[in-house]
Write an enzyme that holds these catalytic residues in place. Structure first.
Site, PDB file in Angstrom:
ATOM      1  N   GLY B 124      -1.114 -12.796  33.502  1.00  0.00           N
ATOM      2  CA  GLY B 124      -2.473 -12.885  34.009  1.00  0.00           C
ATOM      3  C   GLY B 124      -2.760 -11.742  34.959  1.00  0.00           C
ATOM      4  CB  CYS B 125      -5.911 -10.094  35.946  1.00  0.00           C
ATOM      5  SG  CYS B 125      -6.968 -11.545  36.155  1.00  0.00           S
ATOM      6  CE1 TYR B 126      -7.841 -12.568  41.463  1.00  0.00           C
ATOM      7  CE2 TYR B 126      -8.132 -14.276  39.818  1.00  0.00           C
ATOM      8  CZ  TYR B 126      -8.678 -13.450  40.777  1.00  0.00           C
ATOM      9  OH  TYR B 126     -10.006 -13.490  41.059  1.00  0.00           O
TER      10      TYR B 126
END
Lengths: 318, 318, 318, 318
Positions: B124-126
């Site tokens: 995921g990006c986070y």
């Protein structure tokens, strides 16, 4: 607009973002009239003449109350001259906020001292949102002061003023986001810790401001260490108990505020959320204000209203 | 562009923000050719035909490697069919990130496992920005794991996808800023804690994402409790030791990154600042990535490059 | 705020951008009180209950004046029912703007007809700025009606409403700009030509709207073919002669307006510049309004003020 | 990236928006290497040293081709020194665009002259979009040159450069829109009329630029008087006949371009719409480019590619 028998006021430093906001609010205020306004960089503002600060010297007599939106460092001497001439003063600079000489103009906290005050230091924008958001929890004794209070806040560009700077150009700020003064280097930190200490005793604060690609508004996300678990409803009850009757503070049950809830208003909006999956209790508190209104010009008018015995929200959209 | 003898690849879910970014990157990649791309909502993308996912069934043979940008929940079954047909898969959804069946595609961490991997779960990006930013400190043993790690992150709107939603309209997002999934309710939290636990043991994390009025980019401000004081230079040295040779990570000595340093690039930019005026040592770490590139499509290409033996940054601006 | 003995009014369609703006203006208006407001999609607006339109049927008696912000096509029937119940109506939809049954509520032009009017069709946002900007030149006979009048206008997104649409997502509108309804296909064109024809006779108009990445405001750049050369001062004199006493119109001598001059105000700002280096005389006229205020809700309040005998700018910042 | 046997080039004025874009493009170009880059205001750019222009004097020998992104007026003398030292030059300033000494670098028009050229004047951003959009219609003889051509164009802020100016601050530009240099006062007008005159004879042009709250991109809406009626398909056929094989121009059948179609690309996107309800035939043409790419740095690279015999789109995303 039609004006009541008006109290005459003056604005020093009327061409910056805060000064312009303040002149606009005073224009719409039924009980005051603008005696004069000063600027070093512009001579006209929306159809009104601005005068250099030097030319204010002969005119203090004309103003019962003087607002100073002058830059930090420049403000204090001008405030002194206005006081010497007999005017009451609301100083929007940082010059007097840590001094005992002035009443600290966080209206909801120091309301009782304002009617007698001749000199009011209007709070900084970040301290306004941070201190008002956390104070009821501190007073209720639910904060664990042995652990740090984390404040990550983000402000629109008007907080940085209107002077030309490359890093504030549209081409630099749009589509960008950045932290600044990280590591507790921002000058607003002592204002925050001083106010919290008065209520809760010494507490570590980690304060990190950020620059948002918006024109106005501050949102502060605060992670508060708790001495005991609180449900969302219990935490909201503490805020509502403190602020339920405040005309300029909205506690949002079951919700967190966004900038849209507050911009162009003299309002602090507040919401809370307990933090799951951690071993010691924490509460996330989110507060939002318009940095130019409740964080500056609006709170200055709110302070004037209390100082002068006008209805507290006269001239303000809350 | 001129293509080398090309490996044929497919993209499932090509019309969302991530899918479009990925197709664009693959178009500019010298060693691959796009066999087909699917979309349920659009039939053309920049001059290319898109087919419904159902029509992919007869065409798996044509693709050596399949990227899935399908929505969470929809992706896993399609990935299964592609695997059954013999394709290697990079899944950009969250469906397999907590599964042991797939290699977790944080390239800099799991690089060695990628050449043999047939199934990669793209992070995921986070988690990409949070885990990569903190990992070297965890490995160096300087984190005090008895105190919580605070992560306040802000993302551009492309992280929320391209489906019509009132709260994502320009009129709602512009000039606004808001926290969401506060109180540790975001689904990316387990991805972050799982990765950190593997290195540092269990650690409390307080993760609060925010929505920024920008199109792309994530900036994460992380407050890391330290087991001992570190100067800025010492903290930077730990990061440089870990990442000095990484082509897609930039440690900025004496500076903090902003979104501008990373957007449109497959790059994590990192900076640190020790926190003053606190009784126990803390370090503020700021990390920035482009959520669509290093946080999604770019990292997927980086993973493919390692999986297939291409130069790791082929087709990527780092 | 303190209210005078108040006229009770109702708002149909209160949850769209125009409806919300109107409710906000009415809240701050000293002479009116809101009897009820309707919405099909939301049940609360800033602390106030909204009711479905169907529930308005038993309550027409409670409102002396009804504002309709309903969608085009839906508005006319509701307006009919409100009229039948004896209410005066200001219809902000397009349904009645080309009808002779209603007074066309371009306040500065049809002011004399408003006190007797029971039904007012509030003008479209583009026609408001276009017609008011050009009318004085038409009346002065200086327009060459054998050549076309070119109107290139740009509007903020609130003009397109609050319903979810992919092409109005932040990710699509930010950093973008586009023309729409080019080739004279916009439904506001007949409103413009009809109003100009009444004064100047038939004139060709080429009207091309554009979508701006801003929330509110319209700027129209109009190229007016002249029957004879005019200096800038002569052209300004014609506008000042027409509008010098108008409280909601500002002619800017020697300058052109920008959106900032008008947003959040019930104001048209106007400026002119003669075109050099052309063989036949032309004048560029630039006009700006806030599409939600002077282009919709504010002009509706202005019309109500004249209809009801209140001061024309009551409740409005001009 | 891996570089072929590289031609060495230099960039004068590398720290402005155009210079930075150009350095980025050259970094990704397989056939060139950057010998040096100059800046008066900054000493580093993304990890590379910048030198003062004065220090370039001893280094001309090191560059086969020099790009000048220096300010207008400053560029011509530096160009002269580079020429004297034997370098070929692409000048991105306005200094030589109206001179017969340089080839005018509108690649698609003057392609044949470029391989022999030692001095190329790279076109302005507005002339690039305006001239390329209208030229095929002029060549086809369908423009009525007795009536004016109206060009309303809007540009992102990068067109105004990176020097600090109050009117370009984020707080001034965001949520704003304005016309500037109205009345045919923009310095790009002679460039447009000179190029059109060469093909179509003298024609009146009314050119009005506007400032958009976006970082990059120009959209031009052009109203073209026609000598005879054209259907949309007929007009598109004229453009497709001229540009169907051009790698950097996209004619969009049945659609109008927006900024999103072109930003970050070396591309002109074009669409048309005949104007209804007018007594004499007109065609609205909408053209869009990225002002920093096809309007400046990208076109400069395209010109270099033709000058040096590289593939025309090498290093460019079109």
């Amino acid at each position: 607009m039609y004006k009541n028998a008006a109290t005459r006021v003056a604005v020093l430093g009327a061409s910056g973002y805060v000064g312009r906001e303040l002149v606009g609010l005073l224009d719409g205020h039924a009980d005051v009239a603008l005696a004069f306004a000063t600027s070093e960089s512009e001579s006209r503002l929306d159809g009104r003449d601005l005068i250099p600060l030097a030319d204010a010297e002969g005119r203090w007599d004309d103003a019962r109350l003087v607002f100073s939106c002058l830059p930090h460092g420049v403000s204090a001497p001008a405030v002194g001259r206005a006081e010497a001439a007999g005017a009451r003063v609301v100083d929007l600079s940082a010059d007097l906020r840590l001094s005992d000489r002035a009443v600290y103009g966080l209206t909801e906290v120091y309301r009782d001292a304002l009617p007698e005050a001749d000199l009011v230091a209007n709070p900084g924008c970040y301290p306004t949102v941070a201190v008002l958001s956390v104070l009821p929890l501190a007073r209720a004794g639910v904060i664990d002061t042995t652990r740090p209070l984390i404040i990550d806040a983000a402000s629109g560009v008007s907080g940085a003023g209107r002077n030309p700077r490359r890093d504030l150009l549209f081409g630099e700020v749009a589509e960008d986001f950045r932290a600044y003064s990280a590591g507790n280097e921002h000058r607003h930190l002592p204002e925050i810790t001083r106010q919290l200490a008065a209520v809760a005793g010494a507490v570590d604060v980690v304060f990190t401001p950020h620059l948002l690609p918006v024109r106005r508004g501050i949102l502060a996300t605060m992670h508060v260490p708790l001495a005991r678990e609180l449900t969302r409803v219990e935490a909201e009850a503490i805020l509502l108990e403190a602020y339920g009757d405040e005309p300029c503070i909205r506690v949002l049950p079951g919700a967190l505020p966004t900038l849209k809830d507050v911009i162009y208003r003299n309002r602090l909006a507040l919401g809370v959320m307990p933090v799951k999956h951690v071993s010691r209790p924490m509460l996330t508190v989110v507060g939002a204000i318009d940095n130019l209104v409740k964080g500056a010009a609006g709170q200055a008018v709110q302070n004037m209203n209390v100082m002068c015995g006008f209805p507290e929200t006269r001239g303000l959209a809350c």
